[in-house]
Scaffold this active site. Structure first.
Site, short mmCIF file in Angstrom:
data_model
loop_
_atom_site.label_atom_id
_atom_site.label_comp_id
_atom_site.label_asym_id
_atom_site.label_seq_id
_atom_site.Cartn_x
_atom_site.Cartn_y
_atom_site.Cartn_z
N TYR A 15 0.82 -1.22 0.00
CA TYR A 15 0.00 0.00 0.00
C TYR A 15 0.86 1.27 0.00
CZ TYR A 15 -3.32 3.39 2.07
OH TYR A 15 -4.09 4.49 2.36
N LEU A 37 5.43 -10.54 -2.21
CA LEU A 37 4.04 -10.69 -2.66
C LEU A 37 3.19 -11.54 -1.71
CD1 LEU A 37 4.48 -11.13 -6.54
CD2 LEU A 37 4.14 -9.03 -5.24
N ASN A 39 1.44 -10.22 0.76
CA ASN A 39 0.22 -9.47 1.13
C ASN A 39 -0.07 -8.36 0.13
OD1 ASN A 39 -2.02 -8.84 2.70
ND2 ASN A 39 -0.88 -7.44 4.01
N PHE A 84 10.23 -0.43 3.23
CA PHE A 84 8.84 -0.57 3.66
C PHE A 84 8.50 -2.00 4.09
CE2 PHE A 84 8.52 2.80 0.36
CZ PHE A 84 7.89 3.78 1.09
N SER A 128 6.68 3.59 12.81
CA SER A 128 5.26 3.78 13.09
C SER A 128 5.08 4.51 14.42
CB SER A 128 4.62 2.40 13.18
OG SER A 128 3.35 2.49 13.77
N TYR A 153 4.13 -6.70 16.70
CA TYR A 153 4.40 -5.91 15.49
C TYR A 153 5.11 -4.60 15.86
CZ TYR A 153 3.41 -2.04 12.38
OH TYR A 153 3.54 -0.90 11.65
N LYS A 157 9.11 -2.87 15.17
CA LYS A 157 9.45 -1.53 14.66
C LYS A 157 10.39 -0.83 15.64
CE LYS A 157 7.23 -1.46 10.80
NZ LYS A 157 7.89 -1.33 9.52
N PHE A 182 1.75 8.09 11.26
CA PHE A 182 0.53 7.97 12.04
C PHE A 182 -0.43 7.06 11.23
CE2 PHE A 182 1.11 10.09 16.08
CZ PHE A 182 2.45 10.37 15.94
N GLY A 299 -6.59 -3.43 24.06
CA GLY A 299 -5.28 -2.91 23.65
C GLY A 299 -5.34 -1.58 22.91
C1 LIG Z 1 -4.02 -2.54 17.50
C2 LIG Z 1 -3.75 -2.14 16.08
O1 LIG Z 1 -4.32 -2.68 15.16
N1 LIG Z 1 -2.82 -1.19 15.91
C3 LIG Z 1 -2.40 -0.71 14.60
C4 LIG Z 1 -3.48 0.21 14.05
O2 LIG Z 1 -3.74 1.11 15.06
P1 LIG Z 1 -5.03 1.96 15.17
O3 LIG Z 1 -5.85 1.36 16.25
O4 LIG Z 1 -4.60 3.35 15.36
O5 LIG Z 1 -5.77 1.87 13.75
P2 LIG Z 1 -7.15 1.25 13.33
O6 LIG Z 1 -7.40 1.70 11.94
O7 LIG Z 1 -7.21 -0.20 13.60
O8 LIG Z 1 -8.20 1.95 14.33
C5 LIG Z 1 -8.41 3.35 14.35
C6 LIG Z 1 -9.58 3.67 15.27
O9 LIG Z 1 -10.76 3.09 14.74
C7 LIG Z 1 -11.37 2.21 15.67
N2 LIG Z 1 -11.94 1.10 14.88
C8 LIG Z 1 -11.15 0.37 14.05
C9 LIG Z 1 -11.68 -0.65 13.28
C10 LIG Z 1 -13.06 -0.93 13.37
O10 LIG Z 1 -13.60 -1.84 12.73
N3 LIG Z 1 -13.81 -0.16 14.22
C11 LIG Z 1 -13.29 0.84 14.98
O11 LIG Z 1 -14.01 1.50 15.72
C12 LIG Z 1 -10.28 1.82 16.65
O12 LIG Z 1 -10.83 1.46 17.88
C13 LIG Z 1 -9.43 3.09 16.68
O13 LIG Z 1 -9.96 4.02 17.59
O14 LIG Z 1 -3.06 0.85 12.88
C14 LIG Z 1 -1.89 1.64 13.01
C15 LIG Z 1 -1.63 2.39 11.73
O15 LIG Z 1 -1.70 1.56 10.62
C16 LIG Z 1 -0.73 0.73 13.43
O16 LIG Z 1 0.44 1.47 13.61
C17 LIG Z 1 -1.11 0.05 14.73
O17 LIG Z 1 -0.11 -0.81 15.16
#
Ligand SMILES: CC(=O)N[C@H]1[C@@H](OP(=O)(O)OP(=O)(O)OC[C@H]2O[C@@H](n3ccc(=O)[nH]c3=O)[C@H](O)[C@@H]2O)O[C@H](CO)[C@@H](O)[C@@H]1O
Length: 330
Positions: A15, A37, A39, A84, A128, A153, A157, A182, A299
């Site tokens: 990506y 390849l 993912n 990457f 990250s 993971y 990093k 971010f 988490g």
């Molecule tokens: C625990 C986890 O996966 N962490 C990864 C995830 O974090 P991160 O949690 O920031 O990213 P997500 O896209 O998974 O979630 C973002 C926000 O959306 C919420 N949410 C997410 C999915 C969903 O179906 N519903 C929902 O409500 C989550 O609770 C969070 O508040 O992506 C970051 C950026 O790629 C990575 O650096 C993190 O290591």
């Protein structure tokens, strides 16, 4: 650029890698890329070539196959590496820690060894914001403590950052920038390139996309009782093309200055809640995204967003795309 420089990109069909290659080619760099390849699909590079009208040299190769990595390095005159390639699924990393340490950490060691053997010492590493763990202060500055990471993971990093730091201390020649991303979202504005993982994903933005096109019935919002303006989690979403341009700025910086090892945040500096993102997406696409409010995901961090002053002052880089652009391009 006076002479065409060559960038060796690992994970170029993924990506962020594929979007970054678009920018590198548009800026006049030559690109050699490898990917295993596992993912992603090589078709992403065909679309990169269509978008840019330029060619990319691609090898299907795993970083764990150090011998092949050495051979590819020896075949080309490489100026910089952008690294990457990594496995990035948090849940999977907890289930299969050894696979993650092996791929991400040993893969990086193999890469470093190939670089050394071929006298290449300039590198941009994909790090990250996860290295910060649960933030002690917001917005997060680069000097925020790192290492208190709760998943494997993220620890890979963090470990790689530490390893690169140690390396740059031990060997004067290294010039390395670690970019702490971010939450990357969105897609190339052409609509020809986007996030296309072959494995399951759990990230919010692609999930919203799947609900919007009817592939999933509704979105689950994890947690609506957080101490945030609307109770849902807050993140710093950044357009993937802004991330891409951050890498071009980092290469320019490596050319100008011997930093040894330095980290920069790449974010917009804006905290956006899950509900705000859903609403923005609905408004831009004129599509309903049905959702259910469910308990917090184990988490998860409450709020996380970047202080981006350092990247602005030292790399001359700032994010340009709005939340609306991120949603529209997705
Ligand atoms: C625990 C986890 O996966 N962490 C990864 C995830 O974090 P991160 O949690 O920031 O990213 P997500 O896209 O998974 O979630 C973002 C926000 O959306 C919420 N949410 C997410 C999915 C969903 O179906 N519903 C929902 O409500 C989550 O609770 C969070 O508040 O992506 C970051 C950026 O790629 C990575 O650096 C993190 O290591």
């Amino acid at each position: 650029m006076s002479k065409q420089k060559t960038v060796f990109v690992t994970g170029g069909t993924g990506y962020i890698g594929s979007h970054c290659i678009v920018d590198l080619l548009n800026e006049g760099y030559e690109v050699i890329t490898i990917d295993n390849l596992t993912n992603s699909r090589s078709g992403a590079l065909r679309r990169v070539e269509e978008i840019t009208g330029k060619k990319v040299t691609f090898y299907q190769c795993d970083l764990l196959d150090g011998e092949t990595v050495h051979k590819i390095f020896a075949k080309h005159k490489i100026d910089y590496v952008i690294h990457f390639a990594a496995m990035k699924a948090v849940g999977e990393s907890m289930q299969f820690p050894l696979i993650y340490y092996k791929n991400n950490v040993i893969g990086t060691i193999n890469l470093i060894e190939a670089m050394k053997a071929n006298n290449v010492y300039q590198m941009v590493f994909s790090s990250s914001c996860t290295v910060y763990g649960d933030p002690e202060h917001l917005p997060i500055t680069e000097d925020h403590p790192t290492g208190a990471v709760t998943n494997v993971y993220g620890r890979t990093k963090y470990l790689i950052e530490e390893m690169l730091k140690d390396l740059s201390r031990a060997e004067e020649k290294w010039n390395i920038i670690a970019l702490r991303y971010f939450n990357p979202v969105g897609a190339h504005p052409s609509g020809r390139l986007g996030e296309d993982p072959t494995k399951n994903f759990t990230n919010l933005m692609p999930y919203i996309g799947q609900v919007a096109i009817g592939k999933k019935p509704n979105l689950t919002i994890f947690g609506s009782d957080y101490d945030t303006p609307d109770g849902t989690g807050v993140r710093d979403y950044i357009h993937v093309m802004d991330l891409a341009s951050g890498h071009v700025s980092a290469l320019t910086k490596l050319d100008q200055e011997h930093l040894k090892f330095k980290t920069y945040n790449l974010g917009t500096g804006q905290g956006v809640s899950v509900l705000q993102l859903v609403k923005a997406f609905e408004a831009v696409t004129d599509t309903k995204v049905p959702y259910e409010l469910k308990p917090r995901r184990e988490g998860d961090i409450v709020s996380m967003f970047a202080n981006t002053t350092l990247a602005k002052n030292e790399l001359g880089w700032t994010a340009k795309y709005s939340l609306e652009n991120m949603c529209k391009s997705l």
